[in-house]
Design a protein around this motif. Structure first.
Motif, PDB file in Angstrom:
ATOM      1  N   ALA A   1       0.834  -1.196   0.000  1.00 36.24           N
ATOM      2  CA  ALA A   1       0.000   0.000   0.000  1.00 36.24           C
ATOM      3  C   ALA A   1       0.871   1.249   0.000  1.00 36.24           C
ATOM      4  CB  ALA A   1      -0.902   0.002   1.227  1.00 36.24           C
ATOM      5  N   GLU A   2       0.259   2.343  -0.399  1.00 40.28           N
ATOM      6  CA  GLU A   2       0.920   3.636  -0.327  1.00 40.28           C
ATOM      7  C   GLU A   2       1.064   4.033   1.147  1.00 40.28           C
ATOM      8  OE1 GLU A   2       2.211   5.332  -2.701  1.00 40.28           O
ATOM      9  OE2 GLU A   2       1.251   4.564  -4.511  1.00 40.28           O
ATOM     10  N   PRO A   3       2.119   4.775   1.482  1.00 42.69           N
ATOM     11  CA  PRO A   3       2.204   5.290   2.851  1.00 42.69           C
ATOM     12  C   PRO A   3       1.061   6.280   3.104  1.00 42.69           C
ATOM     13  CG  PRO A   3       4.187   5.825   1.570  1.00 42.69           C
ATOM     14  CD  PRO A   3       3.231   5.152   0.650  1.00 42.69           C
ATOM     15  N   ALA A   4       0.682   6.413   4.345  1.00 49.36           N
ATOM     16  CA  ALA A   4      -0.372   7.363   4.693  1.00 49.36           C
ATOM     17  C   ALA A   4       0.116   8.789   4.451  1.00 49.36           C
ATOM     18  CB  ALA A   4      -0.783   7.188   6.147  1.00 49.36           C
ATOM     19  N   THR A   5      -0.758   9.618   3.925  1.00 53.31           N
ATOM     20  CA  THR A   5      -0.453  11.037   3.787  1.00 53.31           C
ATOM     21  C   THR A   5      -0.841  11.735   5.093  1.00 53.31           C
ATOM     22  OG1 THR A   5      -2.618  11.465   2.820  1.00 53.31           O
ATOM     23  CG2 THR A   5      -0.817  11.014   1.289  1.00 53.31           C
ATOM     24  N   THR A   6      -0.421  12.936   5.268  1.00 52.11           N
ATOM     25  CA  THR A   6      -0.711  13.678   6.489  1.00 52.11           C
ATOM     26  C   THR A   6      -2.215  13.718   6.742  1.00 52.11           C
ATOM     27  OG1 THR A   6       1.245  15.033   6.121  1.00 52.11           O
ATOM     28  CG2 THR A   6      -0.386  15.865   7.687  1.00 52.11           C
TER      29      THR A   6
ATOM     30  N   PRO B   1      -4.519   3.415  -0.033  1.00 52.49           N
ATOM     31  CA  PRO B   1      -4.752   2.607  -1.235  1.00 52.49           C
ATOM     32  C   PRO B   1      -3.543   1.735  -1.570  1.00 52.49           C
ATOM     33  CG  PRO B   1      -4.074   4.793  -1.882  1.00 52.49           C
ATOM     34  CD  PRO B   1      -4.149   4.798  -0.364  1.00 52.49           C
ATOM     35  N   LEU B   2      -3.754   0.808  -2.479  1.00 52.53           N
ATOM     36  CA  LEU B   2      -2.630   0.028  -3.010  1.00 52.53           C
ATOM     37  C   LEU B   2      -1.708   0.934  -3.812  1.00 52.53           C
ATOM     38  CD1 LEU B   2      -4.189  -3.298  -4.383  1.00 52.53           C
ATOM     39  CD2 LEU B   2      -3.037  -2.907  -2.201  1.00 52.53           C
ATOM     40  N   SER B   3      -0.444   0.597  -3.782  1.00 51.02           N
ATOM     41  CA  SER B   3       0.528   1.261  -4.646  1.00 51.02           C
ATOM     42  C   SER B   3       0.458   0.584  -6.020  1.00 51.02           C
ATOM     43  CB  SER B   3       1.930   1.099  -4.057  1.00 51.02           C
ATOM     44  OG  SER B   3       2.309  -0.271  -4.083  1.00 51.02           O
TER      45      SER B   3
ATOM     46  N   ARG C   1      -6.834  -0.937   1.325  1.00 47.08           N
ATOM     47  CA  ARG C   1      -5.808  -1.749   0.661  1.00 47.08           C
ATOM     48  C   ARG C   1      -6.228  -3.221   0.585  1.00 47.08           C
ATOM     49  NH1 ARG C   1      -4.362   0.118   5.522  1.00 47.08           N
ATOM     50  NH2 ARG C   1      -3.515  -1.274   7.119  1.00 47.08           N
ATOM     51  N   ALA C   2      -6.955  -3.711   1.583  1.00 50.54           N
ATOM     52  CA  ALA C   2      -7.455  -5.089   1.542  1.00 50.54           C
ATOM     53  C   ALA C   2      -8.580  -5.217   0.519  1.00 50.54           C
ATOM     54  CB  ALA C   2      -7.929  -5.517   2.925  1.00 50.54           C
ATOM     55  N   ARG C   3      -9.489  -4.241   0.498  1.00 49.42           N
ATOM     56  CA  ARG C   3     -10.599  -4.279  -0.467  1.00 49.42           C
ATOM     57  C   ARG C   3     -10.085  -4.197  -1.898  1.00 49.42           C
ATOM     58  NH1 ARG C   3     -13.489   0.240   0.114  1.00 49.42           N
ATOM     59  NH2 ARG C   3     -12.159   1.141   1.696  1.00 49.42           N
ATOM     60  N   GLU C   4      -9.069  -3.349  -2.130  1.00 51.52           N
ATOM     61  CA  GLU C   4      -8.506  -3.238  -3.476  1.00 51.52           C
ATOM     62  C   GLU C   4      -7.753  -4.513  -3.865  1.00 51.52           C
ATOM     63  OE1 GLU C   4      -6.265   0.427  -3.588  1.00 51.52           O
ATOM     64  OE2 GLU C   4      -8.092   1.644  -3.720  1.00 51.52           O
ATOM     65  N   THR C   5      -7.106  -5.145  -2.915  1.00 51.88           N
ATOM     66  CA  THR C   5      -6.454  -6.436  -3.187  1.00 51.88           C
ATOM     67  C   THR C   5      -7.506  -7.451  -3.610  1.00 51.88           C
ATOM     68  OG1 THR C   5      -4.647  -5.991  -1.629  1.00 51.88           O
ATOM     69  CG2 THR C   5      -5.071  -8.303  -2.178  1.00 51.88           C
TER      70      THR C   5
END
Length: 158
Positions: free
Chosen positions: A12-17, A25-27, A58-62
């Motif tokens: 997954a992408e790192p969390a933004t501020t 989300p997934l990378s 990220r799990a749902r997108e996977t």
């Protein structure tokens, strides 16, 4: 026998501020990993009867990428998977023990500890589960979900 398929979410992408962890989300790499996991599951003939998925994005997108490869199956969001310990995951599984082939999409460290606990009986005996990895466990149909009851039959990662 019944089968349990554990699928760890892909990278997954790192969390933004200010972004909640649930919304990561997934990378692009993660999307490719999830697609590869779906292809592997399809090639192995491991289409689940039911999928339980963490509510994390990220799990749902996977799961969406996997379903694109294996086709539609019954799926449910399961709040109890997010940040779950191995013990909590066993409780979730126990509620679905009548499902012949159950797939769960979720997170570490709970998944790697669950695999160790169900296979060897020791949650400290884990070896790791990389992003988008798949562990397949066989369980006797007449047994409760408990430590040491399963055999690890397949393990794959991209």
């Amino acid at each position: 026998m019944r089968e349990l398929i554990l699928l760890r979410h892909a990278h997954a992408e790192p969390a933004t501020t200010g972004q909640p962890d649930l919304d990561r989300p997934l990378s692009p790499e993660g999307l490719a990993e999830a697609e590869a996991a779906g292809k592997w599951l399809k090639d192995q003939g491991l289409t689940p009867d039911v999928v339980l998925c963490s509510p994390a994005r990220r799990a749902r997108e996977t799961l969406e990428a996997v379903l694109a490869a294996i086709g539609y199956v019954e799926q449910r969001l399961e709040e109890g998977i997010y940040e779950a310990t191995a013990g909590k995951l066993m409780e979730v599984l126990d509620r679905h023990r009548d499902t012949d082939r159950l797939m769960v999409v979720g997170h570490n460290p709970g998944f790697e500890k669950l695999v160790a606990l169900m296979h060897t009986g020791q949650s400290t005996d884990y070896r790791g589960m990389p992003p988008a990895s798949v562990a397949v466990l066989n369980l006797p149909a007449d047994k409760l979900i408990e430590p040491g009851v399963a055999s690890l039959t397949q393990f794959w990662w991209p």
